[in-house]
Design an enzyme around this catalytic site. Structure first.
Site, PDB file in Angstrom:
ATOM      1  N   GLU A 151      -4.972   3.551 -10.638  1.00 62.70           N
ATOM      2  CA  GLU A 151      -5.681   2.278 -10.426  1.00 62.70           C
ATOM      3  C   GLU A 151      -6.841   2.150 -11.405  1.00 62.70           C
ATOM      4  O   GLU A 151      -7.144   1.063 -11.904  1.00 62.70           O
ATOM      5  CB  GLU A 151      -6.207   2.190  -8.986  1.00 62.70           C
ATOM      6  CG  GLU A 151      -5.102   2.142  -7.941  1.00 62.70           C
ATOM      7  CD  GLU A 151      -5.690   2.017  -6.542  1.00 62.70           C
ATOM      8  OE1 GLU A 151      -6.083   0.904  -6.164  1.00 62.70           O
ATOM      9  OE2 GLU A 151      -5.773   3.044  -5.832  1.00 62.70           O
ATOM     10  N   TRP A 154      -8.822   6.144  -0.533  1.00 58.38           N
ATOM     11  CA  TRP A 154      -9.329   6.764  -1.754  1.00 58.38           C
ATOM     12  C   TRP A 154      -8.511   6.205  -2.911  1.00 58.38           C
ATOM     13  O   TRP A 154      -7.484   5.537  -2.710  1.00 58.38           O
ATOM     14  CB  TRP A 154      -9.228   8.292  -1.703  1.00 58.38           C
ATOM     15  CG  TRP A 154      -7.903   8.816  -1.263  1.00 58.38           C
ATOM     16  CD1 TRP A 154      -6.746   8.905  -2.005  1.00 58.38           C
ATOM     17  CD2 TRP A 154      -7.580   9.321   0.045  1.00 58.38           C
ATOM     18  NE1 TRP A 154      -5.739   9.423  -1.254  1.00 58.38           N
ATOM     19  CE2 TRP A 154      -6.218   9.696   0.003  1.00 58.38           C
ATOM     20  CE3 TRP A 154      -8.300   9.500   1.224  1.00 58.38           C
ATOM     21  CZ2 TRP A 154      -5.553  10.237   1.114  1.00 58.38           C
ATOM     22  CZ3 TRP A 154      -7.638  10.041   2.321  1.00 58.38           C
ATOM     23  CH2 TRP A 154      -6.294  10.397   2.267  1.00 58.38           C
ATOM     24  N   CYS A 160       0.827  -1.213   0.000  1.00 61.46           N
ATOM     25  CA  CYS A 160       0.000   0.000   0.000  1.00 61.46           C
ATOM     26  C   CYS A 160       0.857   1.255   0.000  1.00 61.46           C
ATOM     27  O   CYS A 160       1.667   1.477   0.901  1.00 61.46           O
ATOM     28  CB  CYS A 160      -0.921  -0.006   1.226  1.00 61.46           C
ATOM     29  SG  CYS A 160      -1.966   1.472   1.304  1.00 61.46           S
ATOM     30  N   ARG A 214      -0.006   4.767   2.954  1.00 60.28           N
ATOM     31  CA  ARG A 214       0.061   4.538   4.392  1.00 60.28           C
ATOM     32  C   ARG A 214       0.350   5.752   5.256  1.00 60.28           C
ATOM     33  O   ARG A 214       0.353   5.658   6.484  1.00 60.28           O
ATOM     34  CB  ARG A 214       1.071   3.426   4.686  1.00 60.28           C
ATOM     35  CG  ARG A 214       0.562   2.067   4.298  1.00 60.28           C
ATOM     36  CD  ARG A 214       1.603   0.984   4.562  1.00 60.28           C
ATOM     37  NE  ARG A 214       2.523   0.802   3.445  1.00 60.28           N
ATOM     38  CZ  ARG A 214       3.625   0.073   3.507  1.00 60.28           C
ATOM     39  NH1 ARG A 214       3.976  -0.503   4.640  1.00 60.28           N
ATOM     40  NH2 ARG A 214       4.392  -0.065   2.435  1.00 60.28           N
TER      41      ARG A 214
HETATM   42  C1  HEM Z   1      -5.911   6.522   1.916  1.00 65.30           C
HETATM   43  C2  HEM Z   1      -5.719   6.277   0.667  1.00 65.30           C
HETATM   44  C3  HEM Z   1      -5.146   5.000   0.148  1.00 65.30           C
HETATM   45  C4  HEM Z   1      -4.475   4.907  -1.029  1.00 65.30           C
HETATM   46  C5  HEM Z   1      -4.212   6.029  -2.036  1.00 65.30           C
HETATM   47  C6  HEM Z   1      -4.070   3.540  -1.165  1.00 65.30           C
HETATM   48  C7  HEM Z   1      -3.398   3.051  -2.288  1.00 65.30           C
HETATM   49  C8  HEM Z   1      -3.186   1.704  -2.511  1.00 65.30           C
HETATM   50  C9  HEM Z   1      -2.813   1.163  -3.785  1.00 65.30           C
HETATM   51  C10 HEM Z   1      -2.577   1.951  -5.067  1.00 65.30           C
HETATM   52  C11 HEM Z   1      -2.714  -0.187  -3.624  1.00 65.30           C
HETATM   53  C12 HEM Z   1      -2.377  -1.230  -4.726  1.00 65.30           C
HETATM   54  C13 HEM Z   1      -3.698  -1.722  -5.250  1.00 65.30           C
HETATM   55  C14 HEM Z   1      -3.572  -2.588  -6.466  1.00 65.30           C
HETATM   56  O1  HEM Z   1      -2.630  -2.407  -7.266  1.00 65.30           O
HETATM   57  O2  HEM Z   1      -4.460  -3.456  -6.642  1.00 65.30           O
HETATM   58  C15 HEM Z   1      -3.009  -0.486  -2.253  1.00 65.30           C
HETATM   59  C16 HEM Z   1      -2.999  -1.751  -1.721  1.00 65.30           C
HETATM   60  C17 HEM Z   1      -3.347  -2.037  -0.411  1.00 65.30           C
HETATM   61  N1  HEM Z   1      -3.805  -1.128   0.524  1.00 65.30           N
HETATM   62 FE1  HEM Z   1      -3.976   0.871   0.314  1.00 65.30          FE
HETATM   63  N2  HEM Z   1      -4.466   2.818  -0.084  1.00 65.30           N
HETATM   64  C18 HEM Z   1      -5.158   3.665   0.747  1.00 65.30           C
HETATM   65  C19 HEM Z   1      -5.785   3.311   1.940  1.00 65.30           C
HETATM   66  C20 HEM Z   1      -5.723   2.050   2.517  1.00 65.30           C
HETATM   67  C21 HEM Z   1      -6.397   1.690   3.739  1.00 65.30           C
HETATM   68  C22 HEM Z   1      -7.283   2.598   4.540  1.00 65.30           C
HETATM   69  C23 HEM Z   1      -6.053   0.385   3.990  1.00 65.30           C
HETATM   70  C24 HEM Z   1      -6.459  -0.505   5.146  1.00 65.30           C
HETATM   71  C25 HEM Z   1      -7.005  -0.052   6.257  1.00 65.30           C
HETATM   72  C26 HEM Z   1      -5.189  -0.057   2.928  1.00 65.30           C
HETATM   73  C27 HEM Z   1      -4.635  -1.322   2.835  1.00 65.30           C
HETATM   74  C28 HEM Z   1      -4.104  -1.831   1.664  1.00 65.30           C
HETATM   75  C29 HEM Z   1      -3.775  -3.233   1.475  1.00 65.30           C
HETATM   76  C30 HEM Z   1      -3.936  -4.351   2.501  1.00 65.30           C
HETATM   77  C31 HEM Z   1      -3.319  -3.360   0.161  1.00 65.30           C
HETATM   78  C32 HEM Z   1      -2.885  -4.668  -0.565  1.00 65.30           C
HETATM   79  C33 HEM Z   1      -4.112  -5.224  -1.254  1.00 65.30           C
HETATM   80  C34 HEM Z   1      -3.850  -6.533  -1.955  1.00 65.30           C
HETATM   81  O3  HEM Z   1      -2.977  -7.311  -1.542  1.00 65.30           O
HETATM   82  O4  HEM Z   1      -4.556  -6.780  -2.963  1.00 65.30           O
HETATM   83  N3  HEM Z   1      -5.016   0.980   2.056  1.00 65.30           N
HETATM   84  N4  HEM Z   1      -3.314   0.682  -1.600  1.00 65.30           N
END
Ligand code: HEM
Ligand code: HEM
Lengths: 351, 351
Positions: free
Chosen positions: B229, B224, B66, B69
């Site tokens: 994406e 968000w 992610c 973070r």
């Molecule tokens: C606040 C804005 C956030 C942005 C801009 C963001 C952005 C991203 C992006 C771009 C990815 C890769 C997704 C992909 O390529 O399929 C990702 C993955 C991930 N994010 Fe975030 N994220 C945000 C918030 C969060 C929150 C709130 C959580 C959990 C509470 C979180 C947990 C994760 C996890 C666990 C993954 C890995 C998902 C997987 O293995 O498929 N993210 N995030």
């Protein structure tokens, strides 16, 4: 001595692989006996020209960071182990460039000098003195008498060093050894005014070729460029030529905020100029979409031979539109640091 | 029993971390005694609401893939462990979407249901039925009585399942829970005719939240969107909406050969439309350059707390103009599969 048993074990692995893969190879048992005797006598051994060629090709095949491996088996291997004088090393490097350039129809070539030959202090056979990446090499050249390097895109001289403690010799590259391409854009006539250019042949000269326990520290090799190396990295990176803002200005892009995607747009224009200019000049170059397809074809072909293709995802995936290239959407066999033959990174030419 | 000692050890690790990081936490020794007694009695234990909130936030902080973070500590954690009926699960998911949407000023939210609550069979709370990625979920919905999904961009119903062997219940999402953005382009008035749109809130609902040895399989979370994406993956990937050719046609690009960079150019236009449309609609979205900068700020801030930031390079680096983002040019702390609390991928909702 551990060193000797190390080289012997490595020699045995290599000779067995050679016999396995090359049906015409001589009896490996007899060859191994001869190699063992030579190691006992001298501490090392001498590859036959065929072993050297096979070893260099497999080193390319094993390069986990290289997307261009489809043609590994057609690498031209120059056996230059007879040359010891810096003048000859330089001359042979120039000849390498001429052979590789081939009037624009580039050919992959490696020039293998003897393990104890003088060393090249250059990162690539051709580099520009004002490229921040080679600032220290440019300084070194000037410290040893080079007078150039004031203007943009001046080719650095070759620096050849006999021993770690002797002064390097400087050799200017002859004009007929360095093909260059001034960059123009297919639709923007003003692009030429940016004064950008790049050379045709990327010839890496700071890696050590290791085959069957023998290390060849002077073994420059080249393929052809994938356009993004120039358009998305060399000319674009903030710590290289950093020209995205200049391109954006030329195209009248709104650079007030990253969300206008001006960098992304400037990158497309710059990469297009690179591909267009090389094509117009008749110089071999691949775009990243095509090179990605070729790499997957390579994996398929290797699978038919029962061979894995160790691959470093973060190096293979191109730096432009990565998600839209064929290589992005999969996993690969893991790189293996211990795999040999190999081209190896090293701290400095004498390490 | 090994399972009990496993959960006890995990509980102890977690409670110690909680006490270390949160000065206001109650005495960990006393809390651990209570937890041990509860585990002895029931096989598991119940997190306090504060432990749950801390655990969920750290699970985000630990998400190696992610890029978002930086704001981990402000995650809104909804403690919904009292709900057991599928109707309530669905209602609370809709409420999650409303809270997260917040009229366009998106807020990161996680909704944590009890470990033995019904499961969500959806990949995200909002997904479109004609997205090839969720073809099987759409089929499942239709097999269980859903009549929609004939047209483009129809929102899938929520599928809630009580036990592995019972039929899932289908719940249509209420209109006021799903904010959507039709895509237009800042300079090409014809772009709207492509009929593209996307939803505002990416709420992942197919991962298990694990905290201190307790697994929460129903714990949808959202942040968000980063524009790429949608613009570089969901609408562009050949096995998703695959709309690059349509965009290229609209812009009159020459698609005869990859070296015209028509895909690269279409990607820029599509990504620009996404960023532009979300901005016009007043919906939070970050571009990949800005989100990359934020991620590096996150690493710096974590370093000041003496914490590593485990990171998966190939997921963090954006799929558009990767070489020009701040996150491309460095190495990171290695991901650690064993790190907890964590959001975990799983084979299916009941595994
Ligand atoms: C606040 C804005 C956030 C942005 C801009 C963001 C952005 C991203 C992006 C771009 C990815 C890769 C997704 C992909 O390529 O399929 C990702 C993955 C991930 N994010 Fe975030 N994220 C945000 C918030 C969060 C929150 C709130 C959580 C959990 C509470 C979180 C947990 C994760 C996890 C666990 C993954 C890995 C998902 C997987 O293995 O498929 N993210 N995030
Ligand atoms: C034929 C056309 C070739 C293409 C299109 C190609 C393409 C590439 C590219 C794009 C890289 C990554 C470079 C970077 O990001 O800095 C690379 C790395 C590499 N290539 Fe190739 N290559 C070709 C030929 C060769 C040949 C002939 C050899 C050796 C005989 C070779 C060996 C390597 C090695 C060892 C690396 C890793 C370099 C490092 O660690 O810095 N390649 N190649």
């Amino acid at each position: 001595v551990p060193a000797r048993s190390g080289i012997l074990a490595a020699a045995q692995d290599f000779l067995e692989q050679y016999a396995r893969e090359v049906p015409a190879a001589p009896d490996p048992a007899a060859r191994l006996r001869a190699v063992r005797a030579e190691i006992d006598r001298t501490g090392s051994y001498t590859h036959t020209p065929d072993e050297l060629a096979f070893g260099a090709r497999v080193a390319w095949r094993n390069a986990a960071r290289c997307i261009g491996r489809l043609y590994w088996n057609s690498l031209i291997v120059r056996d230059l182990r007879q040359f010891r004088h810096p003048d000859d090393i330089a001359d042979q490097c120039f000849e390498h460039l001429r052979l590789a350039t081939n009037g624009g129809r580039l050919r992959p070539v490696v020039s293998v000098f003897a393990p104890d030959a003088p060393r090249l202090l250059n990162e690539q056979l051709v580099r520009y003195a004002d490229d921040p990446r080679v600032a220290r090499t440019a300084e070194l050249a000037r410290a040893h008498g080079w007078k150039g390097g004031e203007g943009p895109f001046e080719v650095l001289p070759l620096l050849v060093q006999r021993t770690p403690d002797t002064a390097p010799e400087c050799y200017e590259l002859p004009d007929d050894a360095v093909l260059e391409v001034p960059l123009t854009h297919p639709r923007h006539p003003g692009f030429g005014s940016l004064g950008l250019r790049w050379y045709a042949v990327p010839a890496v000269s700071d890696m050590t070729l290791e085959i069957g326990g023998v290390r060849y520290p002077t073994a420059p090799f080249n393929g052809w460029y994938m356009g993004t190396e120039i358009g998305s990295r060399n000319l674009a990176d903030a710590d290289r030529y950093d020209r995205l803002a200049a391109v954006a200005e030329l195209f009248g892009l709104d650079t007030a905020h990253p969300r206008t995607l001006w960098k992304d747009r400037a990158l497309v224009e710059l990469n297009l100029a690179v591909l267009h200019s090389f094509a117009e000049a008749g110089v071999t170059m691949a775009d990243h979409h095509t090179e990605s397809q070729r790499f997957l074809a390579h994996i398929e072909r290797e699978a038919r031979h029962g061979r894995p293709v160790p691959t470093d995802w973060s190096w293979i995936v191109p730096p432009l539109s990565s998600g839209s290239t064929a290589v992005f959407h999969r996993y690969y066999d893991a790189p293996d640091e211990a795999l040999r033959p190999a081209f190896l990174r090293r701290a400095d030419p004498w390490s």
